[in-house]
Design an enzyme around this catalytic site. Structure first.
Site, short mmCIF file in Angstrom:
data_model
loop_
_atom_site.label_atom_id
_atom_site.label_comp_id
_atom_site.label_asym_id
_atom_site.label_seq_id
_atom_site.Cartn_x
_atom_site.Cartn_y
_atom_site.Cartn_z
N LYS A 229 -23.16 -73.32 29.70
CA LYS A 229 -21.72 -73.57 29.64
C LYS A 229 -21.40 -74.73 28.69
CE LYS A 229 -20.91 -71.85 34.35
NZ LYS A 229 -20.22 -72.12 35.65
N TYR B 88 -14.17 -64.10 33.75
CA TYR B 88 -14.09 -64.52 35.16
C TYR B 88 -12.98 -63.79 35.91
CZ TYR B 88 -17.58 -68.29 35.14
OH TYR B 88 -18.76 -69.01 35.13
N PHE C 13 -9.07 -72.33 41.47
CA PHE C 13 -9.69 -73.04 40.34
C PHE C 13 -9.74 -72.18 39.06
CE2 PHE C 13 -13.11 -71.31 43.06
CZ PHE C 13 -13.80 -70.49 42.16
N ARG D 31 -31.23 -67.28 39.24
CA ARG D 31 -30.38 -67.96 40.23
C ARG D 31 -31.16 -69.09 40.91
NH1 ARG D 31 -24.88 -66.77 40.32
NH2 ARG D 31 -24.94 -67.60 42.42
N THR E 158 -24.25 -73.21 43.43
CA THR E 158 -23.02 -73.43 42.64
C THR E 158 -22.61 -74.90 42.69
OG1 THR E 158 -22.32 -71.21 43.30
CG2 THR E 158 -20.62 -72.65 42.34
N ARG F 53 -28.98 -77.17 38.02
CA ARG F 53 -27.72 -77.78 38.45
C ARG F 53 -27.96 -79.11 39.18
NH1 ARG F 53 -24.80 -72.10 40.21
NH2 ARG F 53 -23.63 -71.77 38.28
N ASN G 3 -21.05 -77.05 35.86
CA ASN G 3 -22.38 -76.94 36.47
C ASN G 3 -23.43 -76.31 35.54
OD1 ASN G 3 -21.41 -74.39 36.61
ND2 ASN G 3 -21.49 -74.18 38.83
N HIS H 29 -24.48 -70.43 33.90
CA HIS H 29 -24.02 -69.24 34.64
C HIS H 29 -25.17 -68.24 34.69
CE1 HIS H 29 -21.71 -65.69 35.83
NE2 HIS H 29 -22.43 -65.06 34.93
N GLU I 8 -21.62 -57.92 32.65
CA GLU I 8 -21.53 -59.20 31.92
C GLU I 8 -22.29 -59.14 30.59
OE1 GLU I 8 -20.95 -62.06 35.85
OE2 GLU I 8 -22.75 -62.29 34.65
P1 GDP Z 1 -21.86 -69.09 40.47
O1 GDP Z 1 -22.16 -67.61 40.55
O2 GDP Z 1 -22.90 -69.94 41.15
O3 GDP Z 1 -21.57 -69.57 39.07
O4 GDP Z 1 -20.54 -69.34 41.35
P2 GDP Z 1 -19.16 -68.53 41.53
O5 GDP Z 1 -19.25 -67.15 40.97
O6 GDP Z 1 -18.77 -68.69 42.97
O7 GDP Z 1 -18.12 -69.39 40.70
C1 GDP Z 1 -18.05 -69.27 39.30
C2 GDP Z 1 -17.87 -70.64 38.70
O8 GDP Z 1 -16.61 -71.17 39.10
C3 GDP Z 1 -18.88 -71.70 39.18
O9 GDP Z 1 -20.11 -71.66 38.51
C4 GDP Z 1 -18.12 -72.98 38.87
O10 GDP Z 1 -18.17 -73.30 37.47
C5 GDP Z 1 -16.69 -72.59 39.24
N1 GDP Z 1 -16.36 -72.92 40.63
C6 GDP Z 1 -16.84 -72.34 41.77
N2 GDP Z 1 -16.30 -72.90 42.87
C7 GDP Z 1 -15.42 -73.85 42.40
C8 GDP Z 1 -14.52 -74.76 43.05
O11 GDP Z 1 -14.42 -74.83 44.29
N3 GDP Z 1 -13.78 -75.57 42.22
C9 GDP Z 1 -13.85 -75.51 40.86
N4 GDP Z 1 -13.08 -76.33 40.12
N5 GDP Z 1 -14.69 -74.66 40.22
C10 GDP Z 1 -15.46 -73.85 40.98
#
Ligand code: GDP
Length: 139
Positions: A9, A49, A57, A85, A91, A102, A112, A115, A126
């Site tokens: 990212k 996304y 968010f 993963r 996350t 991370r 973080n 992805h 994707e």
């Molecule tokens: P991942 O699969 O571990 O990347 O997690 P998710 O698919 O749940 O979320 C996608 C991305 O959204 C995450 O990697 C973070 O960059 C962001 N994100 C997830 N949860 C939050 C949150 O509670 N707040 C904010 N600001 N960003 C979030």
């Protein structure tokens, strides 16, 4: 063999972590089948996304993902979706296991560093969001 989409990212690229992230993949015997640097527009980040469009968010996340260059990769290995993963960590970096990308480098739940696709179905969609067939090497 399985494939997954990985993104370093904009925070990861800005902090100079591209080489370190790729080193971790290669050390774990993960092959890179495709790689390029991109700078997503806000609309492209929103498209990527889309599953999160109802989340509070979403606007901040898509601003962040379009804030600078990112490195997108197709990774290939056995069981690479789960493997990636695991290397990434949770996350929320505060909950991520020791030694994960991370845990070591994230500064924020949103910023973080990496992805990774979370299932074979999301990996397929994707990968095709960023790469056409000619850009993916058969290893
Ligand atoms: P991942 O699969 O571990 O990347 O997690 P998710 O698919 O749940 O979320 C996608 C991305 O959204 C995450 O990697 C973070 O960059 C962001 N994100 C997830 N949860 C939050 C949150 O509670 N707040 C904010 N600001 N960003 C979030």
């Amino acid at each position: 063999m399985e494939r997954t989409l990985s993104i370093i990212k904009p925070d990861g690229v800005a902090k100079g972590l591209t080489g370190e992230v790729i080193r971790r993949f290669e050390s774990d015997n993960i092959k890179i089948a495709a790689i390029k640097m991109i700078h997503m527009t806000k609309v492209q980040a929103q498209g990527f996304y889309d599953v999160h469009k109802e989340r509070p968010f979403f606007d901040s996340l898509t601003d962040f993902m379009s804030s600078g260059p990112a490195v997108v990769m197709v990774l290939e290995a056995e069981n690479v979706i789960a493997k990636n993963r695991e290397l990434m960590g949770a996350t929320n970096y505060k909950e991520a296991a020791e030694g994960t990308i991370r845990k070591d480098f994230a500064t924020d739940i949103e910023k973080n560093v990496v992805h990774g696709s979370d299932s074979p179905e999301t990996a397929a969609s994707e990968i095709s969001y960023f790469f056409n067939q000619l850009e993916i090497i058969s290893l």
